[in-house]
Write an enzyme that holds these catalytic residues in place. Structure first.
Site, PDB file in Angstrom:
ATOM      1  N   HIS A  54      82.627-132.644 -25.318  1.00 21.57           N
ATOM      2  CA  HIS A  54      81.305-134.213 -25.896  1.00 21.57           C
ATOM      3  C   HIS A  54      82.730-134.935 -26.270  1.00 21.57           C
ATOM      4  O   HIS A  54      83.658-136.279 -26.040  1.00 21.57           O
ATOM      5  CB  HIS A  54      80.545-133.893 -26.528  1.00 21.57           C
ATOM      6  CG  HIS A  54      79.615-135.193 -26.692  1.00 21.57           C
ATOM      7  ND1 HIS A  54      79.560-136.163 -25.702  1.00 21.57           N
ATOM      8  CD2 HIS A  54      79.845-135.825 -28.040  1.00 21.57           C
ATOM      9  CE1 HIS A  54      78.636-137.010 -26.326  1.00 21.57           C
ATOM     10  NE2 HIS A  54      78.651-137.143 -27.222  1.00 21.57           N
ATOM     11  N   HIS A  96      66.734-135.165 -26.431  1.00 23.66           N
ATOM     12  CA  HIS A  96      67.945-136.143 -26.311  1.00 23.66           C
ATOM     13  C   HIS A  96      67.559-136.360 -24.997  1.00 23.66           C
ATOM     14  O   HIS A  96      69.081-136.484 -24.334  1.00 23.66           O
ATOM     15  CB  HIS A  96      69.589-135.744 -26.987  1.00 23.66           C
ATOM     16  CG  HIS A  96      70.061-136.348 -27.405  1.00 23.66           C
ATOM     17  ND1 HIS A  96      71.355-136.680 -25.681  1.00 23.66           N
ATOM     18  CD2 HIS A  96      71.492-136.765 -28.392  1.00 23.66           C
ATOM     19  CE1 HIS A  96      72.345-137.739 -26.663  1.00 23.66           C
ATOM     20  NE2 HIS A  96      71.930-137.615 -27.770  1.00 23.66           N
ATOM     21  N   ASP A 117      74.624-140.566 -34.700  1.00 25.06           N
ATOM     22  CA  ASP A 117      73.247-140.548 -34.261  1.00 25.06           C
ATOM     23  C   ASP A 117      72.528-138.500 -34.559  1.00 25.06           C
ATOM     24  O   ASP A 117      71.748-137.884 -33.458  1.00 25.06           O
ATOM     25  CB  ASP A 117      72.671-140.719 -33.194  1.00 25.06           C
ATOM     26  CG  ASP A 117      73.556-140.428 -31.750  1.00 25.06           C
ATOM     27  OD1 ASP A 117      75.158-140.019 -31.878  1.00 25.06           O
ATOM     28  OD2 ASP A 117      73.120-139.916 -30.373  1.00 25.06           O
ATOM     29  N   HIS A 118      73.982-137.670 -34.485  1.00 25.24           N
ATOM     30  CA  HIS A 118      73.894-136.262 -34.803  1.00 25.24           C
ATOM     31  C   HIS A 118      73.572-136.114 -36.466  1.00 25.24           C
ATOM     32  O   HIS A 118      73.296-134.829 -36.927  1.00 25.24           O
ATOM     33  CB  HIS A 118      74.232-135.635 -34.034  1.00 25.24           C
ATOM     34  CG  HIS A 118      74.540-136.138 -32.998  1.00 25.24           C
ATOM     35  ND1 HIS A 118      73.487-134.620 -31.911  1.00 25.24           N
ATOM     36  CD2 HIS A 118      74.045-136.980 -32.059  1.00 25.24           C
ATOM     37  CE1 HIS A 118      73.044-135.470 -30.659  1.00 25.24           C
ATOM     38  NE2 HIS A 118      73.305-136.365 -30.365  1.00 25.24           N
ATOM     39  N   GLU A 123      70.888-131.344 -23.859  1.00 25.32           N
ATOM     40  CA  GLU A 123      70.396-132.293 -23.924  1.00 25.32           C
ATOM     41  C   GLU A 123      70.542-133.218 -22.708  1.00 25.32           C
ATOM     42  O   GLU A 123      70.454-132.587 -21.755  1.00 25.32           O
ATOM     43  CB  GLU A 123      72.193-133.266 -25.228  1.00 25.32           C
ATOM     44  CG  GLU A 123      72.900-133.035 -23.798  1.00 25.32           C
ATOM     45  CD  GLU A 123      74.206-133.945 -23.636  1.00 25.32           C
ATOM     46  OE1 GLU A 123      73.292-135.408 -23.448  1.00 25.32           O
ATOM     47  OE2 GLU A 123      75.509-134.248 -23.606  1.00 25.32           O
TER      48      GLU A 123
END
Lengths: 679, 600
Positions: free
Chosen positions: B157, B414, B72-73, B203
């Site tokens: 992350h 996000h 998704d990035h 985000e």
């Protein structure tokens, strides 16, 4: 402080530290002066005409007396070899600053220090010799017989740059020996040793850990702000994993510190050169110690000598550091092995940190050359020694004791330290293999004279091959590099400004520059040629908006600025002057004091001239018509007859004489000001 | 007035297809280029026509920065660079550069080979796209061009995740990508210095959640797995191949070791071993503990966890299976789920966020009947557990990052609009900064107020600092006077005297002379003395001098006394001052007109 290297060449004055009892070493005769007045037979031993101190080896430290180490704010480390003296500098000295180094430098530096401590601590000496250092002994007596010259080793150089508020001066001290203390009565080579009182025994692991806790990790091209006054940036220097050159700069001055750099393609990331351009001063050190040897040729010689010995059934001993060139040697052997039929010969790497060194080399992909870097994307380990280990061709052990003793097969190749041959597992192999002419010792590290290293093992039957591999810049590469980056001034150790003493005819083995480089030597104090003229300041947007620029000449405008300066952490900001808070009028004050003008608002300077005709015209416009103009030597005098005032106009001066008529005076003043520029 | 514009093309009030355009100081930067897991149509990718309607991407964009390897990035990257067309630099960290193409290839295979879609990017396009990538090291300042510089910070992350600082002149923006403020079993916590950006783009996946301690969640997770195994059930843990999977593997591996459990643990895709290899080679990106011990024991070599084979799913008895992908939207995890869903003894543990539209999202919302392709319905009997292991910052973490970076403005992406709203209020209250949350295609403009850098001459600065003293009085600020010279784009602040010199000008002296008549029945000398003491008492704080040559000086103003011939009591006071003392001179002339007080 730039770098913090340890001169381990002092270890060469000492007797090797064997891992297992060596009858040969313990039987060496003690030394007594010829006239018998001095007896140091317990401390000094003679071997093949040379005298060695029988105690734990000691190291020559960077100069610690010249300045108070507690005043050092920052130490910049350029590569892992140049941080070996860190515990001597940061511990027990009042040092409270920060050490900056890259992660590989930090990790591998830690391994090398750990290794050194282990080498020393696992074979404790029953007694330690101190009498030989006694000053009394050095004052009288005769001189010894044998004599050798210890090469000025060491790329290790410690420089201190004082950043009080700016970079003002540069103190330089390197471990090159300049003032030689003569131990008149001790035998050679000891009598030529320098500053022996300052020599120190190895630090402890506890001191290492404490020193390393002061290290702050940085990445290449990371801009690190120091106290708001200067910015330091490490750049890849191409010499070893994580090795760096440093840029030290303010907004207007730039000093580059180039230390231990290489332009050859070995495993590290290539040297970054373009960022070193436009330096005011470039401090150059850590050039190759063997300017006459070509590293590629040496590598070839290394391989062929190795293969020859193995084929003849002998063993090969390679004294080396546990990180650095060894990775290249292993890679070279990986390619060479099969073609030379060495596939079945065992290769051993013995060091307390062998495993760690091999493992760490595989996890620093970001710090490696392009083609090693791209391997991890596959994902494969960047160095082929992973495969050598996997296929059991290369085995590593923490020491000769334990597992190794049961798995050891001959003929074989052993990589082990320490390259000085005074401590570490290498001492054992020297004792073991020295007597047979089938065996070969191949020197690859350039830091020690191999003849001196071998001295306490004489007489020796084993073959000696000297293939020093020093990938650092040679004089040819340096002059090309300097032409490329064009620093205004070059500062370097004195040694680089003349050919080496042993090859005094080789004018190509020195730096020749225009202007000539500024040379430093141990304990000399050098002023760097800076003229600092400007500093960066920020105008707050509100202040910037309030300025009224006026054009003085085409393309040049000026504006007067009145503002409040705020300086914090060496950052300067100009703010608008705050509006004065109206003072609540107390009656008494009001009468006398209200009009007293503020002391702190001087007027701008004036410039320009007042043209007569135009001035008269504007007087006329303001209703002043009766003007008598009188010419003088320097200009004119205007007599305003109705108003009884005088105006004296000259090229660079105007004088208004006006009594008792404040409105008129201010009107005249403003008329004059209209023609002048304010600065 | 300079400003910074931020326009999300994806991830604006939404999770998925992150893609944010930033215009700063005349530079245009694309942050992330992701795909949306919830869609299979055009909405899968960001809407690049926003840019391309005005020309090619390469002309418009100065660079593209990818924060981490999650699809998704980065899922739209080959589409953007090879199909829409972009030839400029793409920046990402080394681990991202290593892992990103593998996930893209996986994504391509599922889409093209399994679903049979055409008009999708090819393997070759992925390779060509990766050739445009420039690797980024942590904390390295990369000069994209003369003006634009970027710097990466550790984001936690996943392996290689980075936050980026983008700087042009004195304007700057920080984009966090996805980040985690608490260290976990394999990664460290995000960190940034006090860089005071104009905008912090963060985000906000867990904008309203404040998670309990990690330890509790781990204990909870292990307890649930253990209970299911004990009663003979099967546990399915849908994960992405890289990231959470490794953390949970480490967790289960140590638990199995400690409890001496025998039930098998499987990892579903062939990627595992390779994935673990990446972790070994990029060990410097993991947490402190793993880095410290990696020489003795590499945490990514598992003893209890073995490779999964499709046939194992039907084996009797308890087992734990990690299967990809993480949101149950396709692939092996969905296949196993279908097999196990009917048995209430089994359990599925969702360890991360699920995008709307995925099976994962549906079952988490308590849906008991799922429509499958071919009109079949699937009854969900197995236990569904949600454990937030996905490494996003929670509300507390986001606030913590704001405290670290001290931004002037905040911008949320996000996340879900409702939750963002809540966090936005909280941020605005707590930090008194503006907080924005633009939707996709909506532009937020933030006006910056940069200060003006000027070169000040060192003597002027030093003099001023010396006069100000070491601790200036904030109540009585000193005013500094200087002349700003503007010439060929350079701004120099110097003292007025130096300005004259540098510009080659000579000073023009402006002087005033003024005679004041007053009645004072004393001798000239006495009048002068009276004048002196009068001024001394009025002008406190000024230098007033009585000079032997019969003058009084106030600062540089000269005063003389004479009497007119006719009336010895009528005194003439001659005042002379230069323009620099104008105010004082003017004041003196009117003061003296009032005469000297007789009390003197």
């Amino acid at each position: 402080m730039l770098d913090c290297g340890l001169d381990t060449s002092s270890a060469l004055y000492f007797l090797p530290l064997p891992l297992v009892h060596s009858p040969r070493l313990s039987k060496l005769p003690g030394w007594v002066s010829k006239d018998g007045t001095v007896n140091l037979e317990k401390e000094l031993k003679e071997c093949a005409g040379r005298v060695f101190v029988d105690t734990q080896p000691e190291f020559c430290l960077p100069e610690r007396e010249l300045l108070d180490l507690s005043t050092v704010d920052v130490i910049l480390i350029s590569n892992y070899h140049c941080m070996m003296a860190l515990p001597y500098i940061t511990e027990h000295t009042g040092f409270s600053g920060t050490v900056y180094a890259t992660e590989p430098t930090f990790q591998i530096g830690r391994l090398l220090m750990e290794e050194l401590v282990t080498f020393m601590e696992r074979v404790p000496k029953a007694q330690s010799a101190t009498c030989w250092k006694n000053k009394e002994i050095q004052r009288s007596g005769s001189s010894g017989t044998s004599y050798i010259v210890i090469n000025s080793v060491s790329c290790m150089c410690a420089l201190t740059i004082f950043t009080l508020f700016y970079i003002v001066e540069c103190f330089c001290f390197s471990s090159f020996k300049s003032d030689v203390f003569v131990f008149r009565m001790l035998p050679g080579p000891l009598k030529d040793a320098v500053d022996v009182w300052s020599w120190k025994r190895c630090y402890s692991m506890q001191e290492v850990n404490s020193a390393l806790s002061k290290v702050q990790l940085v990445g290449y091209s990371q801009k690190v702000e120091l106290f708001g006054a200067v910015q330091v940036t490490p750049l890849s220097s191409g010499y070893s994993l994580g090795s760096s050159n440093w840029i030290i700069q303010s907004h207007y001055e730039k000093v580059s510190y180039v230390s231990g750099s290489s332009l050859l393609t070995t495993h590290p990331q290539p040297m970054e050169q373009s960022s070193l351009k436009n330096s005011d001063v470039l401090i150059l050190t850590g050039l190759t110690q063997i300017p006459t040897a070509n590293p590629d040729g040496m590598l070839g010689e290394f391989c062929s000598n190795l293969a020859m010995t193995i084929r003849a059934g002998g063993n090969v001993l390679v004294p080396c550091y546990s990180s650095g060139v060894i990775y290249d040697l292993l890679e070279c052997l990986y390619q060479f092995m099969d073609s030379a039929n060495l596939g079945t010969t065992p290769f051993y790497f013995i060091s307390p940190v062998a495993n760690s060194s091999l493992e760490f080399s595989q996890i620093f992909a970001e710090w490696l050359c392009q083609n090693k870097q791209s391997k991890v994307y596959l994902p494969e380990p960047p160095f082929p020694h992973a495969e050598l280990i996997q296929t059991n061709k290369l085995k590593h052990y923490p020491s000769i004791h334990g597992e190794f003793s049961s798995e050891f097969r001959q003929p074989c190749v052993v990589f082990t330290g320490h390259p000085s041959l005074r401590f570490g597992d290498v001492v054992h192999f020297m004792e073991l293999w020295g007597k047979s002419s089938l065996n070969t010792i191949i020197f690859t590290e350039p830091d020690f004279s191999y003849l001196d290293a071998l001295a306490p093992y004489q007489p020796l039957a084993m073959k000696c091959v000297y293939c020093p591999i020093d990938t650092r810049l040679n004089f040819h590469q340096v002059s090309k590099f300097l032409k490329e980056v064009q620093p205004l001034h070059v500062v370097c150790p004195e040694q680089y400004t003349q050919p080496p003493p042993s090859q005094s005819h080789r004018a190509d083995l020195m730096l020749e520059l225009q202007p000539p480089p500024m040379a430093y030597r141990r304990c000399s104090v050098l002023g760097l040629p800076f003229r600092r003229r400007y500093e960066r300041i920020h105008l707050l947007p509100e202040l910037a908006k309030s300025l009224v620029p006026s054009e003085i000449k085409p393309g040049v405008s000026v504006a007067t600025v009145s503002a409040v300066l705020q300086s914090k952490d060496n950052k300067h900001v100009l703010q608008p002057v705050p509006k004065p808070v109206p003072v609540p009028p107390s009656k008494k004050r009001k009468r006398l004091m209200e009009e007293v003008p503020d002391l702190l608002s001087p007027k701008p300077l004036l410039s320009g001239a007042v043209p007569l005709e135009a001035f008269l015209a504007s007087l006329h416009k303001s209703g002043i018509t009766e003007v008598k103009v009188e010419e003088t030597a320097d200009g004119h005098i205007l007599h305003l007859q109705a108003e009884d005032a005088l105006i004296q106009l000259e090229e660079d001066a105007t004088h208004i004489v006006c009594d008792n008529n404040e409105p008129l005076r201010t009107a005249l003043r403003d008329l004059v000001l209209r023609f002048l520029q304010k600065l | 007035m300079p400003d910074i514009k931020v326009t999300p093309l994806g991830a604006g009030q939404d999770v998925g297809r992150s893609c944010i355009l930033v215009s700063i100081g005349g530079k245009n930067i694309m942050l992330d280029c992701g795909m949306h897991m919830g869609y299979n149509d055009d909405r899968r990718f960001p809407d690049f026509s926003y840019i391309t309607q005005n020309g090619r991407l390469t002309e418009f964009l100065d660079c593209v920065i990818i924060s981490h390897f999650h699809l998704d990035h980065c899922g739209a990257l080959p589409y953007m660079s090879e199909m829409v067309g972009y030839d400029g630099p793409i920046y990402m960290t080394h681990p991202t550069k290593a892992i990103c193409p593998i996930l893209l290839e996986d994504f391509r295979k599922i889409t093209v080979d399994k679903k049979g879609e055409t008009n999708f990017f090819t393997s070759q396009m992925i390779k060509d796209c990766m050739k445009k990538v420039v690797p980024l090291n942590l904390h390295q300042t990369v000069q994209v061009d003369d003006e634009l510089e970027i710097k990466a910070y550790y984001a936690g992350h996943v392996l290689g995740a980075a936050m980026v600082l983008i700087k042009v002149g004195s304007e700057s923006v920080v984009y966090t990508g996805d980040y985690n403020m608490t260290p976990d079993r394999h990664l460290g916590a995000a960190w940034i210095d006090k860089c005071r950006p104009d905008i912090l783009i963060s985000e906000s996946t867990y904008a309203t959640t404040i998670r309990d301690s990690k330890r509790c969640r781990e204990r909870d997770f292990l307890k649930k797995v253990h209970e299911t195994i004990e009663r003979g059930g099967k546990v399915l843990i849908p994960v992405f191949a890289l990231g959470r999977a490794q953390e949970l593997c480490i967790l289960l591996e140590t638990f199995w070791e400690r409890m001496n459990l025998k039930a098998p643990i499987y990892f579903s895709t062939g990627l595992t071993e390779k994935a673990n290899h990446y972790y070994k080679l990029f060990i410097t990106w993991t947490n402190q503990k793993i880095r410290k011990t990696f020489v003795q024991r590499n945490m990514f070599e598992f003893k209890h966890i073995k490779a999964f084979d499709r046939s194992y799913a039907d084996n009797p008895g308890p087992m734990v299976v990690f299967a990809t992908p993480g949101m149950l939207h396709a692939g092996q995890s969905l296949q196993i789920f279908k097999k196990w869903a009917g048995n209430e003894k089994n359990m599925v543990i969702m360890p991360g966020y699920c995008v709307q539209g995925t099976v994962g999202h549906k079952i988490l919302n308590g849906q008991k009947k799922l429509e499958m392709e071919g009109r079949a319905t699937l009854e969900v009997k197995l236990q569904v557990e949600y454990m937030s292991f996905s490494a996003h910052a929670d509300a507390k973490g986001i606030m913590q990052l704001i405290r670290m970076a001290e931004p002037r403005n905040m911008l949320l992406v996000h996340g879900e609009a409702k939750k963002m709203e809540f966090l936005k209020d909280k941020i605005e209250q707590e930090f008194s900064i503006s907080c924005y949350m633009p939707a996709n295609g909506e532009t937020t403009t933030v006006t910056t107020n940069p200060s003006v850098p000027v070169d000040i001459s060192l003597p002027l600065l030093k003099r001023e600092m010396a006069l100000g003293g070491p601790l200036p009085d904030p109540k009585k600020p000193r005013t500094m006077h200087g002349t700003l010279i503007m010439k060929d784009n350079s701004l120099k602040l110097v003292s007025p005297e130096q300005a004259l010199k540098e510009l080659g000008l000579s000073e023009h002296q402006l002087r005033f002379t003024c005679r004041v008549h007053l009645q004072d029945p004393h001798s000239d000398a006495d009048t002068l003395a009276r004048l002196y003491s009068h001024l001394k008492s009025v002008l406190k704080g000024y230098t007033v001098q009585h000079l032997p040559d019969g003058t009084v000086m106030v600062e540089s103003i000269v005063l003389k006394v004479s009497s007119s011939g006719d009336d010895p009591n009528l005194k003439v006071i001659l005042l002379s001052w230069s323009y620099q003392d104008e105010e004082l001179g003017s004041f003196l002339s009117s003061l003296l007109k009032k005469g000297l007080p007789s009390a003197l």
